[in-house]
Design an enzyme around this catalytic site. Sequence first.
Site, PDB file in Angstrom:
ATOM      1  N   GLY A  45      19.801  -5.131  28.902  1.00 31.30           N
ATOM      2  CA  GLY A  45      18.728  -4.391  29.558  1.00 31.30           C
ATOM      3  C   GLY A  45      18.219  -3.280  28.664  1.00 31.30           C
TER       4      GLY A  45
ATOM      5  N   CYS B 155      12.991  -8.577  23.788  1.00 31.56           N
ATOM      6  CA  CYS B 155      13.635  -7.432  23.128  1.00 31.56           C
ATOM      7  C   CYS B 155      13.356  -7.426  21.629  1.00 31.56           C
ATOM      8  CB  CYS B 155      15.126  -7.446  23.401  1.00 31.56           C
ATOM      9  SG  CYS B 155      15.926  -8.979  22.910  1.00 31.56           S
TER      10      CYS B 155
ATOM     11  N   GLY C 270      21.351   1.314  29.520  1.00 31.92           N
ATOM     12  CA  GLY C 270      22.532   1.092  28.671  1.00 31.92           C
ATOM     13  C   GLY C 270      23.169   2.415  28.239  1.00 31.92           C
TER      14      GLY C 270
ATOM     15  N   GLU D 260      23.532  -4.857  25.197  1.00 28.80           N
ATOM     16  CA  GLU D 260      22.453  -5.532  24.462  1.00 28.80           C
ATOM     17  C   GLU D 260      21.161  -4.879  24.913  1.00 28.80           C
ATOM     18  OE1 GLU D 260      22.820  -8.409  22.631  1.00 28.80           O
ATOM     19  OE2 GLU D 260      24.924  -8.793  23.037  1.00 28.80           O
TER      20      GLU D 260
HETATM   21  P1  NAD Z   1      16.658  -2.481  32.922  1.00 29.21           P
HETATM   22  O1  NAD Z   1      17.550  -1.687  32.054  1.00 29.21           O
HETATM   23  O2  NAD Z   1      15.633  -1.777  33.727  1.00 29.21           O
HETATM   24  O3  NAD Z   1      17.546  -3.313  33.976  1.00 29.21           O
HETATM   25  C1  NAD Z   1      18.670  -4.073  33.560  1.00 29.21           C
HETATM   26  C2  NAD Z   1      19.675  -4.137  34.710  1.00 29.21           C
HETATM   27  O4  NAD Z   1      20.215  -2.843  34.981  1.00 29.21           O
HETATM   28  C3  NAD Z   1      19.036  -4.613  36.016  1.00 29.21           C
HETATM   29  O5  NAD Z   1      19.939  -5.492  36.649  1.00 29.21           O
HETATM   30  C4  NAD Z   1      18.851  -3.322  36.780  1.00 29.21           C
HETATM   31  O6  NAD Z   1      18.795  -3.484  38.173  1.00 29.21           O
HETATM   32  C5  NAD Z   1      20.080  -2.541  36.370  1.00 29.21           C
HETATM   33  N1  NAD Z   1      19.949  -1.079  36.524  1.00 29.21           N
HETATM   34  C6  NAD Z   1      18.812  -0.336  36.500  1.00 29.21           C
HETATM   35  N2  NAD Z   1      19.115   0.982  36.614  1.00 29.21           N
HETATM   36  C7  NAD Z   1      20.459   1.063  36.722  1.00 29.21           C
HETATM   37  C8  NAD Z   1      21.375   2.138  36.850  1.00 29.21           C
HETATM   38  N3  NAD Z   1      20.969   3.397  36.920  1.00 29.21           N
HETATM   39  N4  NAD Z   1      22.707   1.846  36.913  1.00 29.21           N
HETATM   40  C9  NAD Z   1      23.142   0.578  36.830  1.00 29.21           C
HETATM   41  N5  NAD Z   1      22.313  -0.486  36.712  1.00 29.21           N
HETATM   42  C10 NAD Z   1      21.002  -0.249  36.658  1.00 29.21           C
HETATM   43  O7  NAD Z   1      15.999  -3.607  31.992  1.00 29.21           O
HETATM   44  P2  NAD Z   1      14.811  -4.618  32.347  1.00 29.21           P
HETATM   45  O8  NAD Z   1      13.564  -3.851  32.507  1.00 29.21           O
HETATM   46  O9  NAD Z   1      15.226  -5.552  33.426  1.00 29.21           O
HETATM   47  O10 NAD Z   1      14.752  -5.494  30.999  1.00 29.21           O
HETATM   48  C11 NAD Z   1      13.975  -5.154  29.890  1.00 29.21           C
HETATM   49  C12 NAD Z   1      14.802  -4.400  28.872  1.00 29.21           C
HETATM   50  O11 NAD Z   1      15.917  -5.190  28.459  1.00 29.21           O
HETATM   51  C13 NAD Z   1      14.019  -4.092  27.609  1.00 29.21           C
HETATM   52  O12 NAD Z   1      14.342  -2.796  27.161  1.00 29.21           O
HETATM   53  C14 NAD Z   1      14.529  -5.133  26.613  1.00 29.21           C
HETATM   54  O13 NAD Z   1      14.404  -4.750  25.260  1.00 29.21           O
HETATM   55  C15 NAD Z   1      15.968  -5.263  27.027  1.00 29.21           C
HETATM   56  N6  NAD Z   1      16.514  -6.562  26.616  1.00 29.21           N
HETATM   57  C16 NAD Z   1      17.448  -6.590  25.616  1.00 29.21           C
HETATM   58  C17 NAD Z   1      17.934  -7.819  25.168  1.00 29.21           C
HETATM   59  C18 NAD Z   1      18.960  -7.927  24.067  1.00 29.21           C
HETATM   60  O14 NAD Z   1      19.586  -8.975  23.940  1.00 29.21           O
HETATM   61  N7  NAD Z   1      19.155  -6.913  23.246  1.00 29.21           N
HETATM   62  C19 NAD Z   1      17.469  -9.000  25.752  1.00 29.21           C
HETATM   63  C20 NAD Z   1      16.529  -8.915  26.773  1.00 29.21           C
HETATM   64  C21 NAD Z   1      16.052  -7.693  27.210  1.00 29.21           C
END
Ligand code: NAD
Length: 477
Positions: A224, A281, A229, A247
Site C-alpha cells: 500500500g 506503484c 506503511g 511494499e
Molecule cells: P493504502 O495505503 O491507502 O491502503 C492499503 C491498505 O491499508 C488498505 O487495505 C487500507 O484499508 C489499509 N489502511 C488504510 N489506512 C490504514 C491505517 N491507518 N491502518 C491500517 N490499515 C490502513 O493504499 P492504496 O491507496 O490502496 O494503494 C495504492 C498505494 O499502494 C500506492 O501508494 C502504491 O504505490 C502502493 N502500491 C505499492 C506496491 C508495491 O509492490 N510496492 C504495489 C501496489 C501498490
Amino acid sequence: MKATQRLLIGGQWQDGEAEGFAKQDPVAGDTLWQGNAASEAQVGAAVEAARAAFPAWARRPFAERQALVERFREVLENHREDLATAIAGETGKPLWEARTEVGAMIGKVALSIRAYQERTGERERDLGGAQAVLRHRPHGVMAVFGPYNFPGHLPNGHMVPALLAGNTVVFKPSEQTPLTADLTLQCWREAGLPEGVINLVQGAAPVGQALSAHPDIDGLLFTGSAKVGGLLHKQFAGQMDKILALELGGNNPLVIKDVPDQDAAVLTILQSAFLSGGQRCTCARRLLVPEGQVGDHLLDALSDAISRLRVAGQFSEDAPFYGGLVSVAAADGLLAAQDDLEARGGTVLSRMERLEEGTSLLSPALVDVTGLELPDEEHFGPLLKVHRYRDWDEAIRLANDTRYGLSAGLVGGEREDWDDFLLRIRAGIVNWNRQTTGASGDAPFGGVGDSGNHRPSAYYAADYCAYPVASVESDEL
Ligand code: NAD
C-alpha cells in the site's frame, strides 16, 4: 459466482457489525453497494480463528498444502471472467487489463510453489552418528493487507507463500475492492480451504488498525501507500519477533539519455507513466530529459501522442489504453495536484482534463517543473512531471533526489552509461530501454528508502514467510 462484501471468519460467512461502508462505481460515482464493516470484536474473532487453525495447518505435510494451492489455481482458471469483471468493476481498469491481472494471479501460484521449494528446501549433512538438518518453520498468524490497484494479484502474492509455509492468514483487502476479495475467498473455499486457514475482514482504516494492533498476529504483509506503511512501521517498532513486510509507493524517475528511436522512446514513456492510468506503484512520476533540442523534440512528440491516447470506461468495447481512476474523489485529487504544480510555477505541456462530467476519466498531464522546489510525493494517477537536466551528473542527482526508491529507468545511452546508472541509482527495480512498469517473475520486487523495508515479494516472500531452523539430530543418545 455472486460477489458480496461479507466477512469470512472461522469458515463462516457473516455480515459486518460495525459502521457501514459504501463502494462507488469508480468511473461513474454511483453507489454500487452499501454494507457493514467488521467490528473490532469480529477482527479479534478472525485472529482467534486463524490462531486455532494454525497448529493443524502447520503440521500438514507440505505436499498437502501444495495440493490445496494447486486446486485453488484450477478454481481460479474456472472463474477467470467473474474475477476479471469484479476487478474492472471495482478499480475502473479496462476489462483487458483486469483479465491480465487474473492471468498474473494464476501464474503467481505456480511461481510461489517453485519459490517455496527452491528457497526453503531442506538440507541434510551427515555428522557421523548425527544429522545436521536445515528445516523451515512458519511464524503463525499473518495479517495480509492489500491495496486497491491490483486487488487480486497482490494480496494473492502474499497469501499463497504464507499458506505454503504453514501460516494461517487474516486478509484485510482495500475498502475499494471488497467484491474481488470476496470472490477470491469463494475460490479458496471451492478449492477446499479448511476452516480458519484464511479469514476475511472487510472495511477501511479502522479495521486495518484493529488488525495491525492485534497482539496475537505474528506478522503483517502489507502492500500500500508509504503513508500507511510508515504508520505501521512505527507501530511495529521494538517488536523484534514480528515479521513486517512493507511494499510501498515511489516517486520514480525515468531518465532520457538520448533518443535513438523517437517512436520507441515515446511508447516507453507512455507505458511507464500512464499504464493503469498511472495507478501502478512502479509508474514513472518524473521524466528527466536533456536540455536543448533532443528534449524539446521528444516532449513535442510525447504531447502529440498523449493527445491521441484513448481513455474510456472499464467495460468499453475498444480496449482503451487506460480506464477510470479508482474513484471520482481520486480524480479530483489529481486535478488539484495539477493545479498545485501550476501554482508553484510549473508549465503544463499537456493538460489533464476530466473527459466526462462527474466521472473519474482523466486525460494525462505532462507538467514541466524544471528548477522548482517541490514536495517529494507520489501522485498516484496520470500525471508526469518533467525536469530538464544539463548533464549526466545532474540527471543522476535529480533521479536520486527522492526519499523513495522503488523503480527507475534509463532510455538511450551506451552500455557504460547503463553500468554507471546501475551503480549510482537508488532503486529496487531498474530498467534500461524498457517501461518502468511490469511484472517481475522470479526477480525480487521491492524498493529501498521509503518504498519498503527490503523484503521483496513474489519469489522472495518464501524467505520471510518461514524462518530457518538448524537442528542436529540423532535417534540414539
Ligand atoms: P493504502 O495505503 O491507502 O491502503 C492499503 C491498505 O491499508 C488498505 O487495505 C487500507 O484499508 C489499509 N489502511 C488504510 N489506512 C490504514 C491505517 N491507518 N491502518 C491500517 N490499515 C490502513 O493504499 P492504496 O491507496 O490502496 O494503494 C495504492 C498505494 O499502494 C500506492 O501508494 C502504491 O504505490 C502502493 N502500491 C505499492 C506496491 C508495491 O509492490 N510496492 C504495489 C501496489 C501498490
